[in-house]
Design a protein around this motif. Structure first.
Motif, PDB file in Angstrom:
ATOM      1  N   GLU A 145       0.817  -1.206   0.000  1.00 25.43           N
ATOM      2  CA  GLU A 145       0.000   0.000   0.000  1.00 25.43           C
ATOM      3  C   GLU A 145       0.855   1.261   0.000  1.00 25.43           C
ATOM      4  O   GLU A 145       0.484   2.275  -0.587  1.00 25.43           O
ATOM      5  N   ASN A 146       2.006   1.189   0.669  1.00 28.42           N
ATOM      6  CA  ASN A 146       2.818   2.403   0.838  1.00 28.42           C
ATOM      7  C   ASN A 146       4.274   2.173   0.412  1.00 28.42           C
ATOM      8  O   ASN A 146       5.184   2.215   1.243  1.00 28.42           O
ATOM      9  N   PRO A 147       4.501   1.980  -0.890  1.00 30.62           N
ATOM     10  CA  PRO A 147       5.886   1.850  -1.348  1.00 30.62           C
ATOM     11  C   PRO A 147       6.601   3.190  -1.505  1.00 30.62           C
ATOM     12  O   PRO A 147       7.789   3.223  -1.812  1.00 30.62           O
ATOM     13  N   ILE A 148       5.863   4.297  -1.319  1.00 27.49           N
ATOM     14  CA  ILE A 148       6.452   5.636  -1.391  1.00 27.49           C
ATOM     15  C   ILE A 148       6.173   6.361  -0.084  1.00 27.49           C
ATOM     16  O   ILE A 148       5.033   6.395   0.394  1.00 27.49           O
ATOM     17  N   LEU A 149       7.223   6.955   0.488  1.00 29.38           N
ATOM     18  CA  LEU A 149       7.112   7.749   1.712  1.00 29.38           C
ATOM     19  C   LEU A 149       7.417   9.193   1.353  1.00 29.38           C
ATOM     20  O   LEU A 149       8.365   9.478   0.623  1.00 29.38           O
ATOM     21  N   TYR A 150       6.636  10.124   1.894  1.00 30.14           N
ATOM     22  CA  TYR A 150       6.679  11.513   1.444  1.00 30.14           C
ATOM     23  C   TYR A 150       7.208  12.435   2.543  1.00 30.14           C
ATOM     24  O   TYR A 150       6.649  12.477   3.643  1.00 30.14           O
ATOM     25  N   ILE A 151       8.259  13.177   2.216  1.00 23.92           N
ATOM     26  CA  ILE A 151       8.872  14.100   3.170  1.00 23.92           C
ATOM     27  C   ILE A 151       9.168  15.424   2.473  1.00 23.92           C
ATOM     28  O   ILE A 151       9.836  15.450   1.431  1.00 23.92           O
ATOM     29  N   ASN A 152       8.681  16.517   3.036  1.00 24.28           N
ATOM     30  CA  ASN A 152       9.021  17.868   2.591  1.00 24.28           C
ATOM     31  C   ASN A 152       9.898  18.538   3.644  1.00 24.28           C
ATOM     32  O   ASN A 152       9.548  18.539   4.825  1.00 24.28           O
ATOM     33  N   VAL A 153      11.013  19.114   3.203  1.00 26.17           N
ATOM     34  CA  VAL A 153      11.867  19.904   4.094  1.00 26.17           C
ATOM     35  C   VAL A 153      11.631  21.376   3.781  1.00 26.17           C
ATOM     36  O   VAL A 153      11.830  21.815   2.638  1.00 26.17           O
ATOM     37  N   LEU A 154      11.208  22.127   4.793  1.00 22.35           N
ATOM     38  CA  LEU A 154      10.876  23.531   4.608  1.00 22.35           C
ATOM     39  C   LEU A 154      12.004  24.405   5.150  1.00 22.35           C
ATOM     40  O   LEU A 154      11.924  24.975   6.238  1.00 22.35           O
ATOM     41  N   ASN A 155      13.085  24.477   4.379  1.00 23.45           N
ATOM     42  CA  ASN A 155      14.197  25.362   4.730  1.00 23.45           C
ATOM     43  C   ASN A 155      14.694  26.055   3.476  1.00 23.45           C
ATOM     44  O   ASN A 155      14.365  25.653   2.350  1.00 23.45           O
ATOM     45  N   GLU A 182      19.945  31.047 -10.481  1.00 20.83           N
ATOM     46  CA  GLU A 182      19.990  32.321  -9.760  1.00 20.83           C
ATOM     47  C   GLU A 182      18.619  32.615  -9.159  1.00 20.83           C
ATOM     48  O   GLU A 182      17.895  33.486  -9.624  1.00 20.83           O
ATOM     49  N   PRO A 183      18.240  31.882  -8.114  1.00 22.81           N
ATOM     50  CA  PRO A 183      16.916  32.062  -7.520  1.00 22.81           C
ATOM     51  C   PRO A 183      16.814  33.375  -6.761  1.00 22.81           C
ATOM     52  O   PRO A 183      17.821  33.963  -6.361  1.00 22.81           O
ATOM     53  N   GLU A 184      15.566  33.815  -6.570  1.00 18.94           N
ATOM     54  CA  GLU A 184      15.347  34.957  -5.691  1.00 18.94           C
ATOM     55  C   GLU A 184      15.854  34.619  -4.290  1.00 18.94           C
ATOM     56  O   GLU A 184      15.926  33.460  -3.895  1.00 18.94           O
ATOM     57  N   ALA A 185      16.177  35.647  -3.559  1.00 20.00           N
ATOM     58  CA  ALA A 185      16.744  35.442  -2.226  1.00 20.00           C
ATOM     59  C   ALA A 185      15.771  34.702  -1.319  1.00 20.00           C
ATOM     60  O   ALA A 185      14.544  34.823  -1.448  1.00 20.00           O
ATOM     61  N   VAL A 186      16.326  33.917  -0.406  1.00 19.91           N
ATOM     62  CA  VAL A 186      15.532  33.265   0.630  1.00 19.91           C
ATOM     63  C   VAL A 186      14.934  34.351   1.524  1.00 19.91           C
ATOM     64  O   VAL A 186      15.663  35.183   2.069  1.00 19.91           O
ATOM     65  N   ASN A 187      13.611  34.376   1.640  1.00 19.39           N
ATOM     66  CA  ASN A 187      12.975  35.447   2.418  1.00 19.39           C
ATOM     67  C   ASN A 187      11.873  34.921   3.336  1.00 19.39           C
ATOM     68  O   ASN A 187      10.976  35.655   3.724  1.00 19.39           O
ATOM     69  N   LEU A 188      11.973  33.633   3.673  1.00 21.16           N
ATOM     70  CA  LEU A 188      11.053  33.025   4.621  1.00 21.16           C
ATOM     71  C   LEU A 188      11.854  32.262   5.664  1.00 21.16           C
ATOM     72  O   LEU A 188      12.944  31.767   5.371  1.00 21.16           O
ATOM     73  N   PRO A 189      11.331  32.146   6.875  1.00 24.48           N
ATOM     74  CA  PRO A 189      12.057  31.404   7.907  1.00 24.48           C
ATOM     75  C   PRO A 189      12.022  29.903   7.630  1.00 24.48           C
ATOM     76  O   PRO A 189      11.128  29.400   6.952  1.00 24.48           O
ATOM     77  N   ASP A 190      12.992  29.188   8.163  1.00 27.44           N
ATOM     78  CA  ASP A 190      12.953  27.729   8.132  1.00 27.44           C
ATOM     79  C   ASP A 190      11.805  27.275   9.035  1.00 27.44           C
ATOM     80  O   ASP A 190      11.686  27.721  10.176  1.00 27.44           O
ATOM     81  N   LEU A 191      10.969  26.362   8.531  1.00 25.92           N
ATOM     82  CA  LEU A 191       9.739  26.006   9.232  1.00 25.92           C
ATOM     83  C   LEU A 191       9.715  24.578   9.756  1.00 25.92           C
ATOM     84  O   LEU A 191       8.870  24.242  10.580  1.00 25.92           O
ATOM     85  N   GLY A 192      10.615  23.728   9.277  1.00 21.57           N
ATOM     86  CA  GLY A 192      10.643  22.372   9.794  1.00 21.57           C
ATOM     87  C   GLY A 192      10.594  21.319   8.701  1.00 21.57           C
ATOM     88  O   GLY A 192      10.858  21.590   7.530  1.00 21.57           O
ATOM     89  N   ILE A 193      10.229  20.106   9.096  1.00 21.06           N
ATOM     90  CA  ILE A 193      10.117  18.969   8.191  1.00 21.06           C
ATOM     91  C   ILE A 193       8.733  18.366   8.345  1.00 21.06           C
ATOM     92  O   ILE A 193       8.250  18.175   9.466  1.00 21.06           O
ATOM     93  N   ILE A 194       8.091  18.080   7.221  1.00 16.24           N
ATOM     94  CA  ILE A 194       6.755  17.495   7.202  1.00 16.24           C
ATOM     95  C   ILE A 194       6.828  16.148   6.499  1.00 16.24           C
ATOM     96  O   ILE A 194       7.510  16.003   5.471  1.00 16.24           O
ATOM     97  N   ALA A 195       6.140  15.137   7.037  1.00 16.86           N
ATOM     98  CA  ALA A 195       6.139  13.798   6.446  1.00 16.86           C
ATOM     99  C   ALA A 195       4.749  13.189   6.534  1.00 16.86           C
ATOM    100  O   ALA A 195       3.994  13.453   7.474  1.00 16.86           O
ATOM    101  N   SER A 196       4.425  12.380   5.525  1.00 17.91           N
ATOM    102  CA  SER A 196       3.128  11.719   5.494  1.00 17.91           C
ATOM    103  C   SER A 196       3.192  10.541   4.535  1.00 17.91           C
ATOM    104  O   SER A 196       4.093  10.447   3.697  1.00 17.91           O
ATOM    105  N   LEU A 197       2.231   9.658   4.649  1.00 19.92           N
ATOM    106  CA  LEU A 197       2.026   8.613   3.650  1.00 19.92           C
ATOM    107  C   LEU A 197       1.123   9.097   2.527  1.00 19.92           C
ATOM    108  O   LEU A 197       0.882   8.368   1.567  1.00 19.92           O
ATOM    109  N   ASP A 198       0.643  10.327   2.639  1.00 21.29           N
ATOM    110  CA  ASP A 198      -0.283  10.936   1.679  1.00 21.29           C
ATOM    111  C   ASP A 198       0.404  12.146   1.048  1.00 21.29           C
ATOM    112  O   ASP A 198       0.683  13.133   1.731  1.00 21.29           O
TER     113      ASP A 198
END
Length: 310
Positions: free
Chosen positions: A218-228, A239-255
């Motif tokens: 059912e879950n052969p893929i695990l999902y993780i977003n890093v918000l930094n 040449e991305p725009e400057a980082v202008n948001l704080p680091d918010l953490g790590i989010i994970a789900s099976l969805d």
């Protein structure tokens, strides 16, 4: 129905990344691919090897990627592997550019834009994928998280062109010509923004369906977003725009839908110029449409239960 669980840690460390993976309660089985973006040369916002190394080693993972359709520093396998070396990834794991030797076509179920999803043929080697995305903005998609990482990120060069043009062409040169002074008369990618977002959702679901069918799990893929290191621009931008948001953490789900929705919600709950700039790009590109359509396809849920694990 029960809302999917989404886990959040405010810490962004190698240990917290391992912790949130373990919190999912689904051990990576068999041969494991860790899907990240290796970052365009010049970009410094991508996930760093020192952050992901412990998790990659824990699951005995191979870092998997596919070549880009726009050329740049990662448009062919030799240069892509050089970027992997320059950015330090070859020091922590084997690197597999999955479309280096060809592609396979995954069937699309339930979509109305694409008939197949062309991906690197080496996807077939893996039993589990850890979809490890750096969450950020994106000039075309509005934002990039696990859904984009699983669709555009796993697609072959031809597949990327196919998704971006909502099934109109697999020719990467023709696709890129859309952004030139003389775009193809029969292809206006700027007129199909919603269809492009839908095509990404269809491709992401095709990958999920393929691995479920292949493994019987059912879950052969695990999902993780890093918000930094969050910029309005993607790690594919030299040449991305400057980082202008704080680091918010790590989010994970099976969805995957819940993971991306929760990540967006963390940013949109902020105040200030950085948040407003991000929200403006999201609105301009109608970026949230991918979440709506992915939920309609049955890929996941926009409603979720947020569980902080700190």
């Amino acid at each position: 129905m029960k809302r999917p669980e989404v886990y959040l840690t405010r810490e962004i460390t190698p240990a917290s990344l391992v912790k949130i993976y373990e919190q999912l309660g689904v051990p990576a089985e068999g041969r494991v691919g860790v899907k990240i973006s290796l970052g365009e040369p010049g970009n410094q916002n991508y996930l760093k090897p020192e952050l992901i190394k412990d998790l990659v080693h824990l699951v005995d993972g191979t870092i998997i990627e596919s070549n880009t359709a726009y050329g740049g520093g990662r448009g062919d396998t030799a240069n892509h592997l050089q970027v992997a070396k320059d950015h330090g990834f070859t020091e922590i794991a084997e690197i597999d550019i999955m479309d280096a030797d060809g592609e396979i076509e995954l069937p699309i179920r339930g979509g109305h834009n694409l008939d197949v999803d062309p991906v690197g043929q080496n996807l077939a080697k893996y039993d589990t994928v850890i979809n490890l995305a750096h969450f950020k903005g994106h000039g075309v998609a509005g934002f990039g998280g696990v859904l984009k990482n699983q669709s555009i990120g796993i697609a072959s060069i031809a597949g990327k062109a196919y998704i971006h043009t909502a099934g109109a062409t697999r020719d990467a040169e023709k696709f890129m010509a859309c952004f030139s002074e003389n775009p193809p008369a029969d292809l206006d990618v700027f007129a199909i923004q919603d269809q492009f977002l839908e095509s990404m959702a269809e491709a992401a679901k095709a990958v999920s369906d393929y691995l479920r069918d292949k493994t019987g799990r059912e879950n052969p893929i695990l999902y993780i977003n890093v918000l930094n290191n969050i910029s309005r621009d993607c790690d594919c931008d030299a040449e991305p725009e400057a980082v202008n948001l704080p680091d918010l953490g790590i989010i994970a789900s099976l969805d995957p839908v819940a993971a991306d929705q929760a990540s967006l919600d963390q940013i949109l709950a902020l105040t200030g110029e950085g948040r407003d700039a991000f929200a403006e790009r999201l609105e301009t590109q109608n970026g949230a449409h991918i979440l709506q359509y992915a939920a309609e396809l049955g890929l996941g849920s926009r409603e979720y239960e947020l569980i902080e694990i700190d």
